[in-house]
Design an enzyme around this catalytic site. Structure first.
Site, PDB file in Angstrom:
ATOM      1  N   ALA A 187      -1.005  23.074  10.774  1.00 40.41           N
ATOM      2  CA  ALA A 187      -0.398  24.099  11.631  1.00 40.41           C
ATOM      3  C   ALA A 187      -1.087  24.269  12.982  1.00 40.41           C
ATOM      4  CB  ALA A 187      -0.293  25.453  10.917  1.00 40.41           C
ATOM      5  N   ALA A 188      -2.038  23.362  13.318  1.00 47.60           N
ATOM      6  CA  ALA A 188      -2.626  23.434  14.658  1.00 47.60           C
ATOM      7  C   ALA A 188      -1.511  23.229  15.701  1.00 47.60           C
ATOM      8  CB  ALA A 188      -3.705  22.371  14.825  1.00 47.60           C
ATOM      9  N   GLY A 189      -0.595  22.327  15.381  1.00 45.45           N
ATOM     10  CA  GLY A 189       0.541  22.084  16.281  1.00 45.45           C
ATOM     11  C   GLY A 189       1.441  23.303  16.395  1.00 45.45           C
ATOM     12  N   ASP A 190       1.544  24.070  15.307  1.00 47.01           N
ATOM     13  CA  ASP A 190       2.378  25.284  15.349  1.00 47.01           C
ATOM     14  C   ASP A 190       1.748  26.329  16.270  1.00 47.01           C
ATOM     15  OD1 ASP A 190       4.132  24.128  13.543  1.00 47.01           O
ATOM     16  OD2 ASP A 190       3.059  24.918  11.816  1.00 47.01           O
TER      17      ASP A 190
HETATM   18  O1  RIB Z   1       3.055  22.556  10.399  1.00 46.12           O
HETATM   19  C1  RIB Z   1       2.485  22.872   9.170  1.00 46.12           C
HETATM   20  C2  RIB Z   1       3.544  23.266   8.179  1.00 46.12           C
HETATM   21  O2  RIB Z   1       4.334  22.147   7.862  1.00 46.12           O
HETATM   22  C3  RIB Z   1       3.010  23.760   6.853  1.00 46.12           C
HETATM   23  O3  RIB Z   1       2.766  25.138   6.856  1.00 46.12           O
HETATM   24  C4  RIB Z   1       4.081  23.329   5.870  1.00 46.12           C
HETATM   25  O4  RIB Z   1       4.767  24.389   5.297  1.00 46.12           O
HETATM   26  C5  RIB Z   1       5.008  22.414   6.648  1.00 46.12           C
HETATM   27  O5  RIB Z   1       6.163  23.048   6.991  1.00 46.12           O
END
Ligand code: RIB
Length: 308
Positions: free
Chosen positions: A251-254
């Site tokens: 989730a660093a990209g998120d």
């Molecule tokens: O970007 C990370 C996410 O990718 C995780 O939280 C997982 O649920 C997938 O959707």
């Protein structure tokens, strides 16, 4: 305070740490099992809210225990979930994540209710567009739904940012690069979309140019520990990352994409927004789990102040 609308996925992440990934046919021992809220859409909604944006989410959960826990978590983080549907005919999405000691991960998702985000949800998103400064999209719900929301956002003159995870060629066939204002893949996703294997800055520039040729106006290629490569109407530039010792890169990209969207909606210029997005991505690597690691506004400002 900018207003962000996220239309996307919500998952429960089941995370196992292991010394190394098993080879084909091999069984490997993992360490403890961690359960944490995730899903690229929900992660970005949580990051957006923690970074100070008024955030609403459109998506689907199952009518099950995971669904109830994930909704409660989003609400605790200040995300408006009134447009998140509890679908009686599907289970909540689940992601199985294997985490290596380097902090790198491999993810398999079982989409569940995320795969059913469709016409009803598009209508909800459309109704929310009038109060929105930026729409944040990903590719863990049906591509046709993402394309419809992007088209509606464009019609309503609301800018959209697409995090291209988890990319498939279908996204290109649906014309998504040309439908959004900013598209942001990582290296693997860029290869899926363009066919270019991104291994250095030269290939990053090539992948970015190919996405521009597909109609994308602003392309932000996430390069992990190498930062980001941007190309848009105003130029092209590599923005280096902040170096950290990663615990979990999930989730660093998120965190990066959410920070980019919030900052662009706040009126920051692209290069400033990219530097800040790199900082948000770096911070997200320092804690285990997806949503637990999304940085808050004060944390981000303190990190930036310490890295002038
Ligand atoms: O970007 C990370 C996410 O990718 C995780 O939280 C997982 O649920 C997938 O959707």
């Amino acid at each position: 305070m900018p207003s962000v609308l996220v239309v996307g996925s919500i998952n429960m992440d089941l995370i196992v740490r292991c010394e190394r990934l098993p080879r084909e046919g091999e069984t490997a021992h993992g360490e403890d099992l961690l359960m944490a809220p995730g899903g690229k859409g929900a992660n970005q909604a949580v990051a957006s809210s923690r970074l100070g944006a008024r955030t609403s989410m459109v998506g689907r959960l199952g009518e099950d225990e995971f669904g109830a826990r994930l909704r409660a978590g989003l609400q605790e983080d200040g995300v408006d979930t009134s447009a998140v549907l509890a679908d009686p005919d599907a289970s909540t999405g689940v992601a199985l994540i294997v985490l290596e000691p380097s902090g790198q991960n491999r993810i398999v998702i079982m989409s569940g209710a995320n795969a059913r985000v469709g016409a009803k949800d598009v209508a909800k998103a459309q109704a929310l567009l009038s109060g929105t400064d930026v729409v944040l999209l990903q590719l863990e719900i049906p591509i046709s739904t993402v394309a419809q929301v992007a088209a509606l956002a464009r019609e309503a003159q609301v800018p959209s940012v697409l995090d291209a995870g988890a990319a498939t060629r279908e996204a290109v066939d649906a014309g998504l690069p040309g439908l959004v204002d900013v598209i942001s893949p990582n290296e693997t996703e860029a290869q899926t979309l363009t066919g270019v294997k991104v291994s250095d800055l030269k290939s990053a520039a090539e992948a970015v140019r190919r996405l521009r040729a597909m109609g994308a106006s602003e392309v932000v290629l996430k390069l992990g520990s190498d930062g980001a490569y941007w190309a848009g109407d105003g130029g092209e530039e590599h923005v280096p990352a902040f170096q950290v010792d990663p615990v979990d890169t999930t989730a660093a990209g998120d965190a990066f994409t959410a920070c980019l969207a919030v900052d662009l909606a706040s009126g920051r210029d692209m290069l400033t927004a990219l530097r800040r997005a790199n900082a948000a991505g770096a911070l997200a690597c320092l804690k285990l789990g997806a949503q637990p690691s999304m940085p808050a506004h004060d944390e981000l400002e303190a990190f930036l102040a310490g890295h002038t």
